[in-house]
Write a protein that holds these residues in place. Structure first.
Motif, PDB file in Angstrom:
ATOM      1  N   ILE A 254       0.850  -1.203   0.000  1.00  0.00           N
ATOM      2  CA  ILE A 254       0.000   0.000   0.000  1.00  0.00           C
ATOM      3  C   ILE A 254       0.886   1.255   0.000  1.00  0.00           C
ATOM      4  CG2 ILE A 254      -1.661   1.343   1.413  1.00  0.00           C
ATOM      5  CD1 ILE A 254      -2.997  -0.976  -0.075  1.00  0.00           C
ATOM      6  N   LYS A 255       1.976   1.187   0.799  1.00  0.00           N
ATOM      7  CA  LYS A 255       2.889   2.349   0.854  1.00  0.00           C
ATOM      8  C   LYS A 255       3.542   2.605  -0.496  1.00  0.00           C
ATOM      9  CE  LYS A 255       4.382   2.022   5.701  1.00  0.00           C
ATOM     10  NZ  LYS A 255       5.456   1.476   6.537  1.00  0.00           N
ATOM     11  N   SER A 256       3.637   1.562  -1.331  1.00  0.00           N
ATOM     12  CA  SER A 256       4.295   1.723  -2.639  1.00  0.00           C
ATOM     13  C   SER A 256       3.376   2.387  -3.663  1.00  0.00           C
ATOM     14  CB  SER A 256       4.755   0.361  -3.168  1.00  0.00           C
ATOM     15  OG  SER A 256       3.634  -0.384  -3.636  1.00  0.00           O
ATOM     16  N   MET A 257       2.088   2.558  -3.322  1.00  0.00           N
ATOM     17  CA  MET A 257       1.159   3.150  -4.306  1.00  0.00           C
ATOM     18  C   MET A 257       1.329   4.666  -4.367  1.00  0.00           C
ATOM     19  SD  MET A 257      -2.337   0.955  -3.608  1.00  0.00           S
ATOM     20  CE  MET A 257      -3.119   1.265  -5.199  1.00  0.00           C
ATOM     21  N   LYS A 258       0.898   5.254  -5.485  1.00  0.00           N
ATOM     22  CA  LYS A 258       0.982   6.716  -5.624  1.00  0.00           C
ATOM     23  C   LYS A 258      -0.014   7.387  -4.661  1.00  0.00           C
ATOM     24  CE  LYS A 258       0.157   6.226 -10.126  1.00  0.00           C
ATOM     25  NZ  LYS A 258       0.514   4.901 -10.621  1.00  0.00           N
ATOM     26  N   PRO A 259       0.355   8.549  -4.102  1.00  0.00           N
ATOM     27  CA  PRO A 259      -0.625   9.253  -3.246  1.00  0.00           C
ATOM     28  C   PRO A 259      -1.908   9.526  -4.043  1.00  0.00           C
ATOM     29  CG  PRO A 259       1.542  10.277  -3.126  1.00  0.00           C
ATOM     30  CD  PRO A 259       1.634   9.242  -4.215  1.00  0.00           C
ATOM     31  N   GLY A 260      -3.034   9.317  -3.371  1.00  0.00           N
ATOM     32  CA  GLY A 260      -4.316   9.558  -4.046  1.00  0.00           C
ATOM     33  C   GLY A 260      -4.827   8.346  -4.812  1.00  0.00           C
ATOM     34  N   SER A 261      -4.110   7.208  -4.714  1.00  0.00           N
ATOM     35  CA  SER A 261      -4.639   5.963  -5.303  1.00  0.00           C
ATOM     36  C   SER A 261      -5.811   5.492  -4.440  1.00  0.00           C
ATOM     37  CB  SER A 261      -3.569   4.866  -5.302  1.00  0.00           C
ATOM     38  OG  SER A 261      -2.447   5.278  -6.017  1.00  0.00           O
ATOM     39  N   VAL A 262      -6.542   4.507  -4.970  1.00  0.00           N
ATOM     40  CA  VAL A 262      -7.747   4.039  -4.274  1.00  0.00           C
ATOM     41  C   VAL A 262      -7.721   2.516  -4.183  1.00  0.00           C
ATOM     42  CG1 VAL A 262     -10.282   3.932  -4.396  1.00  0.00           C
ATOM     43  CG2 VAL A 262      -9.095   6.023  -5.105  1.00  0.00           C
ATOM     44  N   VAL A 263      -8.140   1.978  -3.013  1.00  0.00           N
ATOM     45  CA  VAL A 263      -8.364   0.535  -2.904  1.00  0.00           C
ATOM     46  C   VAL A 263      -9.819   0.300  -2.478  1.00  0.00           C
ATOM     47  CG1 VAL A 263      -5.966  -0.124  -2.431  1.00  0.00           C
ATOM     48  CG2 VAL A 263      -7.441   0.474  -0.514  1.00  0.00           C
ATOM     49  N   VAL A 264     -10.463  -0.663  -3.145  1.00  0.00           N
ATOM     50  CA  VAL A 264     -11.838  -1.049  -2.816  1.00  0.00           C
ATOM     51  C   VAL A 264     -11.782  -2.528  -2.440  1.00  0.00           C
ATOM     52  CG1 VAL A 264     -14.188  -1.334  -3.716  1.00  0.00           C
ATOM     53  CG2 VAL A 264     -12.811   0.629  -4.442  1.00  0.00           C
ATOM     54  N   ASP A 265     -11.931  -2.823  -1.137  1.00  0.00           N
ATOM     55  CA  ASP A 265     -11.801  -4.211  -0.678  1.00  0.00           C
ATOM     56  C   ASP A 265     -13.187  -4.838  -0.559  1.00  0.00           C
ATOM     57  OD1 ASP A 265     -10.785  -6.584   0.179  1.00  0.00           O
ATOM     58  OD2 ASP A 265      -9.664  -5.767   1.882  1.00  0.00           O
ATOM     59  N   VAL A 266     -13.657  -5.375  -1.677  1.00  0.00           N
ATOM     60  CA  VAL A 266     -15.012  -5.959  -1.687  1.00  0.00           C
ATOM     61  C   VAL A 266     -15.073  -7.167  -0.741  1.00  0.00           C
ATOM     62  CG1 VAL A 266     -16.873  -6.880  -3.137  1.00  0.00           C
ATOM     63  CG2 VAL A 266     -15.265  -5.218  -4.095  1.00  0.00           C
ATOM     64  N   ALA A 267     -13.947  -7.864  -0.608  1.00  0.00           N
ATOM     65  CA  ALA A 267     -13.907  -9.077   0.235  1.00  0.00           C
ATOM     66  C   ALA A 267     -13.948  -8.765   1.736  1.00  0.00           C
ATOM     67  CB  ALA A 267     -12.663  -9.888  -0.090  1.00  0.00           C
ATOM     68  N   ILE A 268     -14.214  -7.514   2.099  1.00  0.00           N
ATOM     69  CA  ILE A 268     -14.240  -7.111   3.516  1.00  0.00           C
ATOM     70  C   ILE A 268     -15.254  -7.922   4.324  1.00  0.00           C
ATOM     71  CG2 ILE A 268     -15.865  -5.197   3.034  1.00  0.00           C
ATOM     72  CD1 ILE A 268     -13.102  -5.271   5.719  1.00  0.00           C
ATOM     73  N   ASP A 269     -16.319  -8.396   3.656  1.00  0.00           N
ATOM     74  CA  ASP A 269     -17.312  -9.167   4.434  1.00  0.00           C
ATOM     75  C   ASP A 269     -16.722 -10.464   4.976  1.00  0.00           C
ATOM     76  OD1 ASP A 269     -17.181 -10.354   1.954  1.00  0.00           O
ATOM     77  OD2 ASP A 269     -19.338 -10.373   1.584  1.00  0.00           O
ATOM     78  N   GLN A 270     -15.619 -10.927   4.390  1.00  0.00           N
ATOM     79  CA  GLN A 270     -14.922 -12.109   4.919  1.00  0.00           C
ATOM     80  C   GLN A 270     -13.628 -11.682   5.610  1.00  0.00           C
ATOM     81  OE1 GLN A 270     -17.814 -14.819   4.073  1.00  0.00           O
ATOM     82  NE2 GLN A 270     -15.850 -15.517   4.808  1.00  0.00           N
ATOM     83  N   GLY A 271     -13.511 -10.397   5.953  1.00  0.00           N
ATOM     84  CA  GLY A 271     -12.343  -9.889   6.665  1.00  0.00           C
ATOM     85  C   GLY A 271     -11.407  -9.063   5.809  1.00  0.00           C
ATOM     86  N   GLY A 272     -11.539  -9.162   4.469  1.00  0.00           N
ATOM     87  CA  GLY A 272     -10.755  -8.290   3.580  1.00  0.00           C
ATOM     88  C   GLY A 272      -9.395  -8.869   3.217  1.00  0.00           C
ATOM     89  N   ILE A 273      -8.869  -8.481   2.039  1.00  0.00           N
ATOM     90  CA  ILE A 273      -7.561  -8.999   1.594  1.00  0.00           C
ATOM     91  C   ILE A 273      -6.464  -7.941   1.698  1.00  0.00           C
ATOM     92  CG2 ILE A 273      -8.585 -10.677  -0.007  1.00  0.00           C
ATOM     93  CD1 ILE A 273      -7.323  -8.791  -2.266  1.00  0.00           C
ATOM     94  N   ILE A 274      -6.824  -6.736   2.162  1.00  0.00           N
ATOM     95  CA  ILE A 274      -5.841  -5.653   2.210  1.00  0.00           C
ATOM     96  C   ILE A 274      -5.478  -5.395   3.676  1.00  0.00           C
ATOM     97  CG2 ILE A 274      -5.498  -3.184   1.698  1.00  0.00           C
ATOM     98  CD1 ILE A 274      -7.364  -3.662  -0.767  1.00  0.00           C
ATOM     99  N   GLU A 275      -4.180  -5.506   3.978  1.00  0.00           N
ATOM    100  CA  GLU A 275      -3.746  -5.441   5.378  1.00  0.00           C
ATOM    101  C   GLU A 275      -4.128  -4.126   6.045  1.00  0.00           C
ATOM    102  OE1 GLU A 275       0.209  -7.221   7.426  1.00  0.00           O
ATOM    103  OE2 GLU A 275       0.548  -5.603   6.004  1.00  0.00           O
ATOM    104  N   THR A 276      -4.104  -3.028   5.296  1.00  0.00           N
ATOM    105  CA  THR A 276      -4.376  -1.720   5.894  1.00  0.00           C
ATOM    106  C   THR A 276      -5.872  -1.427   6.011  1.00  0.00           C
ATOM    107  OG1 THR A 276      -3.993  -0.853   3.690  1.00  0.00           O
ATOM    108  CG2 THR A 276      -2.206  -0.585   5.301  1.00  0.00           C
ATOM    109  N   VAL A 277      -6.700  -2.372   5.550  1.00  0.00           N
ATOM    110  CA  VAL A 277      -8.143  -2.230   5.804  1.00  0.00           C
ATOM    111  C   VAL A 277      -8.379  -2.767   7.208  1.00  0.00           C
ATOM    112  CG1 VAL A 277     -10.439  -3.016   5.146  1.00  0.00           C
ATOM    113  CG2 VAL A 277      -8.851  -2.280   3.391  1.00  0.00           C
ATOM    114  N   ASP A 278      -8.397  -1.823   8.170  1.00  0.00           N
ATOM    115  CA  ASP A 278      -8.476  -2.222   9.575  1.00  0.00           C
ATOM    116  C   ASP A 278      -9.853  -1.986  10.165  1.00  0.00           C
ATOM    117  OD1 ASP A 278      -8.541   0.510   9.668  1.00  0.00           O
ATOM    118  OD2 ASP A 278      -6.541   0.749  10.531  1.00  0.00           O
ATOM    119  N   ARG A 279     -10.825  -1.602   9.309  1.00  0.00           N
ATOM    120  CA  ARG A 279     -12.187  -1.397   9.814  1.00  0.00           C
ATOM    121  C   ARG A 279     -13.160  -1.560   8.659  1.00  0.00           C
ATOM    122  NH1 ARG A 279     -10.785   4.995   9.987  1.00  0.00           N
ATOM    123  NH2 ARG A 279      -8.744   4.051  10.140  1.00  0.00           N
TER     124      ARG A 279
END
Ligand SMILES: NC(=O)C1=CN([C@@H]2O[C@H](COP(=O)(O)OP(=O)(O)OC[C@H]3O[C@@H](n4cnc5c(N)ncnc54)[C@H](O)[C@@H]3O)[C@@H](O)[C@H]2O)C=CC1
Ligand SMILES: CC(=O)C(=O)O
Length: 375
Positions: A254-279
């Motif tokens: 996530i830190k390697s992405m350009k500022p202002g990039s976007v992540v949409v973690d649809v899999a959040i209902d099963q806990g999510g696949i992106i480490e920085t999705v903490d809520r």
């Protein structure tokens, strides 16, 4: 059977578990349906239309939970509803228990017979998840495009570019129903799209479907790291049925992405696949920014397009509800293996292996639990 449909109480959840057409189907088969007052309004269905279809309207949700044999919902019960659980109650709804340990414990403790839409399985398909995954996948690309706009916190790019200006890059991780639908819409918006999956067969199918309009890539840590760093928008669309989602996109990525990039973690209902999705975020406050990347993690995305979603969902759930109502839960699940796979808790145990192992709770096979219910 007496079936109850409470109004959904999750933030901005405007879907409802039955349409008037669903009520008519169940009533014509000899069942009774109670709908909570105004439960269908968010999806455009008035109480009067439910009454015409044969339902009773009840203003008090407690009365519904107390007297029915089966509760049908859309989203998992929230803590304020756990007090309604009781032995023998049948609950048919989305549950996503691997991400909801307290709910799992409450269902087990109260010996609720809980069937999760998302684990009903026919062959390799999840028929009660598919329509909502189609909706959420399509929305994910639209939402990503929207949050890439400057006033929404993004870097200010148009996914299609314009003549003389580069297109935006989208990486979709997971090439199932959500992933394919997200990729389709992202391609339609003119983005440069990469899709990753673990299954070589699935990657071949995607290549056959979209040819050179899409880049398919094997999902492994190196490919994910390179694709994420190079993307303006990343969409999380992985599922291991019933289990907690694996964290495939690390904080470093996530830190390697350009500022202002976007992540949409649809899999959040099963806990999510992106480490920085903490809520889990809500439709009211859908995003937060971390490491200069806009994070979107709404667990009930289809709730924002309830008219489409309610009709699509009930098209597939009602035939299964009818089997449960006609035969009773033990016989319906014993005779239909697809429905049996939907059973997540019964007779005071977790009956879905991946949920039990993720949550460290006692596991009992669905067969054993169904036999116990008969006693
Ligand atoms: N947030 C929301 O509102 C909604 C969330 N969802 C969720 O979206 C997720 C995806 O659902 P579907 O697309 O229907 O599932 P699916 O089963 O159709 O697709 C999942 C894909 O993930 C792939 N996969 C598994 N491990 C992988 C890995 N390590 N790397 C890359 N790919 C991998 C599988 O091969 C499969 O193709 C689920 O958690 C589902 O519950 C679905 C609808 C609404
Ligand atoms: C799949 C799911 O959890 C939803 O549609 O909200």
């Amino acid at each position: 059977m007496l079936i109850g449909v409470p109004k959904e109480i999750k933030n901005n959840e405007n879907r409802v578990a039955m349409t008037p057409a669903s009520v008519m189907t169940l009533v014509q088969a000899g069942h009774e349906v109670i709908i909570e007052k105004d439960a269908g309004l968010g999806s455009g269905f008035e109480d009067a239309t439910y009454v015409q279809a044969g339902a009773e309207i009840e203003a008090d949700p407690v009365a519904i939970w107390e007297k029915v044999d089966m509760i049908m919902k859309v989203k998992e019960p929230l803590p304020s509803e756990y007090g309604y659980f009781r032995k023998g109650l049948i609950l048919f709804t989305y549950l996503h228990l691997a991400a909801e340990p307290e709910l799992a414990k409450a269902l087990v403790e109260k010996e609720v017979t809980a069937i999760a839409y998302e684990t009903v399985q026919v062959g390799r398909t999840l028929p009660l998840l598919t329509p909502m995954s189609e909706v959420a996948g399509r929305m994910a690309a639209q939402i990503g495009a929207q949050f890439l706009e400057k006033p929404k916190g993004g870097m200010g790019i148009l996914l299609s570019g314009v003549p003389g200006v580069k297109r935006g890059k989208v990486t979709v991780i997971g090439g199932g129903v959500v992933g394919t639908n997200a990729a389709k819409i992202a391609m339609g918006l003119g983005a440069d799209v990469t899709i990753m999956d673990l299954s070589p067969d699935r990657l071949r199918q995607l290549d056959d479907l979209y040819g050179t309009d899409i880049q398919t890539l094997m999902s492994n840590p190196l490919n994910i790291a390179e694709a994420v760093a190079d993307s303006d928008l990343v969409i999380g669309a992985v599922l291991i049925p019933g289990a907690k989602a694996p964290k495939l996109v690390t904080e470093e990525m996530i830190k390697s992405m350009k500022p202002g990039s976007v992540v949409v973690d649809v899999a959040i209902d099963q806990g999510g696949i992106i480490e920085t999705v903490d809520r889990i975020t809500t439709h009211d406050e859908p995003t937060y920014t971390k490491h200069d990347v806009v994070h979107y993690a709404v667990a009930n995305m289809p709730g924002a397009v309830p008219r489409t979603s309610t009709i699509a969902l009930t098209n597939v759930t009602i035939p299964y509800a009818l089997q449960i109502a006609n035969k009773g839960v033990q016989l319906a699940l014993t005779e239909n293996h697809a429905l049996e796979l939907g059973l997540n808790t019964a007779a005071g145990a977790v009956t879905y292996a991946a949920v039990a192992s993720d949550l460290g709770l006692e596991y009992m096979t669905a067969k054993e639990a169904l036999e116990k219910l008969n006693k």
